[in-house]
Design a protein around this motif. Sequence first.
Motif, PDB file in Angstrom:
ATOM      1  N   GLY A  97       5.838   8.926  -1.947  1.00  0.00           N
ATOM      2  CA  GLY A  97       4.843   8.538  -0.956  1.00  0.00           C
ATOM      3  C   GLY A  97       5.387   7.499   0.000  1.00  0.00           C
ATOM      4  N   PRO A  98       4.687   7.266   1.114  1.00  0.00           N
ATOM      5  CA  PRO A  98       5.094   6.207   2.041  1.00  0.00           C
ATOM      6  C   PRO A  98       4.794   4.837   1.436  1.00  0.00           C
ATOM      7  CG  PRO A  98       3.077   7.232   2.807  1.00  0.00           C
ATOM      8  CD  PRO A  98       3.532   8.008   1.598  1.00  0.00           C
ATOM      9  N   TYR A  99       5.584   3.847   1.863  1.00  0.00           N
ATOM     10  CA  TYR A  99       5.503   2.492   1.326  1.00  0.00           C
ATOM     11  C   TYR A  99       5.276   1.533   2.483  1.00  0.00           C
ATOM     12  CZ  TYR A  99       7.464  -1.779  -0.872  1.00  0.00           C
ATOM     13  OH  TYR A  99       7.682  -3.041  -1.352  1.00  0.00           O
ATOM     14  N   LEU A 100       4.212   0.745   2.430  1.00  0.00           N
ATOM     15  CA  LEU A 100       3.907  -0.243   3.464  1.00  0.00           C
ATOM     16  C   LEU A 100       3.662  -1.592   2.797  1.00  0.00           C
ATOM     17  CD1 LEU A 100       1.354   1.935   5.435  1.00  0.00           C
ATOM     18  CD2 LEU A 100       3.729   1.515   6.062  1.00  0.00           C
ATOM     19  N   LEU A 101       4.230  -2.674   3.376  1.00  0.00           N
ATOM     20  CA  LEU A 101       4.075  -3.994   2.782  1.00  0.00           C
ATOM     21  C   LEU A 101       3.898  -5.046   3.866  1.00  0.00           C
ATOM     22  CD1 LEU A 101       5.289  -5.704  -0.161  1.00  0.00           C
ATOM     23  CD2 LEU A 101       6.409  -6.611   1.855  1.00  0.00           C
ATOM     24  N   TYR A 102       3.011  -5.994   3.602  1.00  0.00           N
ATOM     25  CA  TYR A 102       2.871  -7.175   4.449  1.00  0.00           C
ATOM     26  C   TYR A 102       2.945  -8.401   3.536  1.00  0.00           C
ATOM     27  CZ  TYR A 102       0.868 -11.046   6.984  1.00  0.00           C
ATOM     28  OH  TYR A 102       0.676 -12.282   7.535  1.00  0.00           O
ATOM     29  N   GLY A 103       3.726  -9.406   3.943  1.00  0.00           N
ATOM     30  CA  GLY A 103       3.828 -10.643   3.183  1.00  0.00           C
ATOM     31  C   GLY A 103       3.786 -11.847   4.098  1.00  0.00           C
TER      32      GLY A 103
ATOM     33  N   GLY B 144       8.618   2.197   4.396  1.00  0.00           N
ATOM     34  CA  GLY B 144       9.643   3.056   3.816  1.00  0.00           C
ATOM     35  C   GLY B 144       9.044   4.123   2.927  1.00  0.00           C
ATOM     36  N   ILE B 145       9.759   4.431   1.853  1.00  0.00           N
ATOM     37  CA  ILE B 145       9.363   5.501   0.941  1.00  0.00           C
ATOM     38  C   ILE B 145       9.513   5.013  -0.498  1.00  0.00           C
ATOM     39  CG2 ILE B 145      11.652   6.565   0.853  1.00  0.00           C
ATOM     40  CD1 ILE B 145      10.147   9.298   0.919  1.00  0.00           C
ATOM     41  N   ILE B 146       8.622   5.474  -1.359  1.00  0.00           N
ATOM     42  CA  ILE B 146       8.676   5.116  -2.774  1.00  0.00           C
ATOM     43  C   ILE B 146       8.756   6.404  -3.603  1.00  0.00           C
ATOM     44  CG2 ILE B 146       6.153   4.970  -2.988  1.00  0.00           C
ATOM     45  CD1 ILE B 146       6.636   2.650  -4.995  1.00  0.00           C
ATOM     46  N   LEU B 147       9.645   6.399  -4.585  1.00  0.00           N
ATOM     47  CA  LEU B 147       9.795   7.498  -5.537  1.00  0.00           C
ATOM     48  C   LEU B 147       9.454   6.950  -6.921  1.00  0.00           C
ATOM     49  CD1 LEU B 147      13.313   8.676  -4.341  1.00  0.00           C
ATOM     50  CD2 LEU B 147      11.150   9.769  -3.784  1.00  0.00           C
ATOM     51  N   PHE B 148       8.714   7.712  -7.700  1.00  0.00           N
ATOM     52  CA  PHE B 148       8.340   7.230  -9.027  1.00  0.00           C
ATOM     53  C   PHE B 148       8.381   8.362 -10.048  1.00  0.00           C
ATOM     54  CE2 PHE B 148       4.447   8.559  -6.965  1.00  0.00           C
ATOM     55  CZ  PHE B 148       3.754   9.244  -7.953  1.00  0.00           C
TER      56      PHE B 148
ATOM     57  N   LEU C 151       0.852  -1.180   0.000  1.00  0.00           N
ATOM     58  CA  LEU C 151       0.000   0.000   0.000  1.00  0.00           C
ATOM     59  C   LEU C 151       0.889   1.232   0.000  1.00  0.00           C
ATOM     60  CD1 LEU C 151      -2.820   1.351   0.397  1.00  0.00           C
ATOM     61  CD2 LEU C 151      -2.396   1.154   2.853  1.00  0.00           C
ATOM     62  N   ALA C 152       0.628   2.150  -0.932  1.00  0.00           N
ATOM     63  CA  ALA C 152       1.422   3.384  -1.009  1.00  0.00           C
ATOM     64  C   ALA C 152       0.522   4.548  -1.419  1.00  0.00           C
ATOM     65  CB  ALA C 152       2.569   3.223  -1.998  1.00  0.00           C
ATOM     66  N   PRO C 153       0.106   5.400  -0.473  1.00  0.00           N
ATOM     67  CA  PRO C 153      -0.565   6.644  -0.855  1.00  0.00           C
ATOM     68  C   PRO C 153       0.497   7.611  -1.382  1.00  0.00           C
ATOM     69  CG  PRO C 153      -0.522   6.393   1.536  1.00  0.00           C
ATOM     70  CD  PRO C 153       0.142   5.202   0.960  1.00  0.00           C
ATOM     71  N   GLU C 154       0.299   8.142  -2.577  1.00  0.00           N
ATOM     72  CA  GLU C 154       1.359   8.910  -3.252  1.00  0.00           C
ATOM     73  C   GLU C 154       0.867  10.284  -3.700  1.00  0.00           C
ATOM     74  OE1 GLU C 154       3.355   4.873  -5.158  1.00  0.00           O
ATOM     75  OE2 GLU C 154       1.970   6.062  -6.349  1.00  0.00           O
TER      76      GLU C 154
ATOM     77  N   SER D  18      12.217   2.211  -4.404  1.00  0.00           N
ATOM     78  CA  SER D  18      11.726   2.281  -3.038  1.00  0.00           C
ATOM     79  C   SER D  18      12.816   1.813  -2.076  1.00  0.00           C
ATOM     80  CB  SER D  18      10.452   1.438  -2.871  1.00  0.00           C
ATOM     81  OG  SER D  18      10.646   0.139  -3.348  1.00  0.00           O
ATOM     82  N   GLY D  19      12.882   2.485  -0.948  1.00  0.00           N
ATOM     83  CA  GLY D  19      13.796   2.118   0.135  1.00  0.00           C
ATOM     84  C   GLY D  19      12.975   1.919   1.388  1.00  0.00           C
ATOM     85  N   PHE D  20      13.274   0.848   2.143  1.00  0.00           N
ATOM     86  CA  PHE D  20      12.415   0.536   3.272  1.00  0.00           C
ATOM     87  C   PHE D  20      13.147  -0.304   4.313  1.00  0.00           C
ATOM     88  CE2 PHE D  20      11.576  -1.907  -0.533  1.00  0.00           C
ATOM     89  CZ  PHE D  20      11.841  -3.211  -0.155  1.00  0.00           C
ATOM     90  N   ARG D  21      12.608  -0.292   5.498  1.00  0.00           N
ATOM     91  CA  ARG D  21      13.071  -1.136   6.600  1.00  0.00           C
ATOM     92  C   ARG D  21      12.189  -2.382   6.595  1.00  0.00           C
ATOM     93  NH1 ARG D  21      17.224  -2.358  10.019  1.00  0.00           N
ATOM     94  NH2 ARG D  21      16.474  -2.799  12.104  1.00  0.00           N
ATOM     95  N   THR D  22      12.810  -3.562   6.729  1.00  0.00           N
ATOM     96  CA  THR D  22      12.072  -4.820   6.668  1.00  0.00           C
ATOM     97  C   THR D  22      12.273  -5.618   7.949  1.00  0.00           C
ATOM     98  OG1 THR D  22      12.288  -4.908   4.263  1.00  0.00           O
ATOM     99  CG2 THR D  22      11.786  -6.967   5.362  1.00  0.00           C
ATOM    100  N   TRP D  23      11.180  -6.182   8.447  1.00  0.00           N
ATOM    101  CA  TRP D  23      11.172  -7.078   9.596  1.00  0.00           C
ATOM    102  C   TRP D  23      10.654  -8.431   9.112  1.00  0.00           C
ATOM    103  CZ3 TRP D  23       9.518  -2.110   9.437  1.00  0.00           C
ATOM    104  CH2 TRP D  23      10.090  -1.203  10.327  1.00  0.00           C
ATOM    105  N   VAL D  24      11.459  -9.482   9.271  1.00  0.00           N
ATOM    106  CA  VAL D  24      11.086 -10.822   8.827  1.00  0.00           C
ATOM    107  C   VAL D  24      11.105 -11.753  10.037  1.00  0.00           C
ATOM    108  CG1 VAL D  24      11.619 -12.739   7.279  1.00  0.00           C
ATOM    109  CG2 VAL D  24      12.148 -10.397   6.556  1.00  0.00           C
ATOM    110  N   ASP D  25       9.974 -12.395  10.306  1.00  0.00           N
ATOM    111  CA  ASP D  25       9.852 -13.355  11.401  1.00  0.00           C
ATOM    112  C   ASP D  25       9.539 -14.727  10.802  1.00  0.00           C
ATOM    113  OD1 ASP D  25      10.197 -11.312  13.264  1.00  0.00           O
ATOM    114  OD2 ASP D  25       8.052 -10.873  13.305  1.00  0.00           O
ATOM    115  N   THR D  26      10.420 -15.700  11.061  1.00  0.00           N
ATOM    116  CA  THR D  26      10.257 -17.051  10.514  1.00  0.00           C
ATOM    117  C   THR D  26      10.198 -18.062  11.651  1.00  0.00           C
ATOM    118  OG1 THR D  26      11.496 -16.433   8.532  1.00  0.00           O
ATOM    119  CG2 THR D  26      11.239 -18.781   8.957  1.00  0.00           C
ATOM    120  N   GLU D  27       9.234 -18.972  11.565  1.00  0.00           N
ATOM    121  CA  GLU D  27       9.114 -20.067  12.515  1.00  0.00           C
ATOM    122  C   GLU D  27       9.132 -21.370  11.730  1.00  0.00           C
ATOM    123  OE1 GLU D  27       5.714 -22.036  15.351  1.00  0.00           O
ATOM    124  OE2 GLU D  27       5.754 -19.859  15.176  1.00  0.00           O
ATOM    125  N   SER D  28      10.001 -22.301  12.124  1.00  0.00           N
ATOM    126  CA  SER D  28      10.122 -23.594  11.452  1.00  0.00           C
ATOM    127  C   SER D  28       9.891 -24.717  12.453  1.00  0.00           C
ATOM    128  CB  SER D  28      11.512 -23.759  10.836  1.00  0.00           C
ATOM    129  OG  SER D  28      11.768 -22.753   9.897  1.00  0.00           O
TER     130      SER D  28
END
Length: 187
Positions: A76-82, A116-120, A55-58, A140-150
Amino acid sequence: IYQSDISENTFYRLHVDITADIFENSTNNTAKNNENIVYGINTEMTKTKTFSIMLAPEYGIKIINKKYANLYAGVGPYLLYGHLYKYNERSLEYYSNATSNPYSQLKQYTNTYSAGIILFTGIESKINDNFSIFAEFAISGFRTWVDTESNYLQNSSGEKRESSTENKQRKWDYEFSKIKLGVSILF
């Protein structure tokens, strides 16, 4: 992308990207001895499911605003969930007098969050008032947090072993050279 003009040379848009992928693969291999006699079947199954939403409102500015062509840029700001789910199962079934058949199973869950932030920048060519084509480049440049459970289960030589791990990653990341070609339909 939903876009609304603020003035003749500025606009606001809401950019949403949704991706989903399901993958499944199964293999069976026959194990033979030196005399070419079958003594077992090796089976492996892998399933992978992924989903992400960005999601990026620009806010954008039309640098060149002509009747049939626009050159524009924005930020605009850049938000991602995966989310990723991976399942892998392996087994070997012996036909001889083996005391146990080796078996393993892996289940992995990964959640990713980015901010993070997105430039276009892009160029748009108007065919008529309701239809246009465009080419756009984004960084786009952003900070990422990845949580993995195995969770891992193994049965070998009659012994059953279970283990689980958690992994947390924190990193700075960027996407470069994301070029989009598309068609715009204006209402």
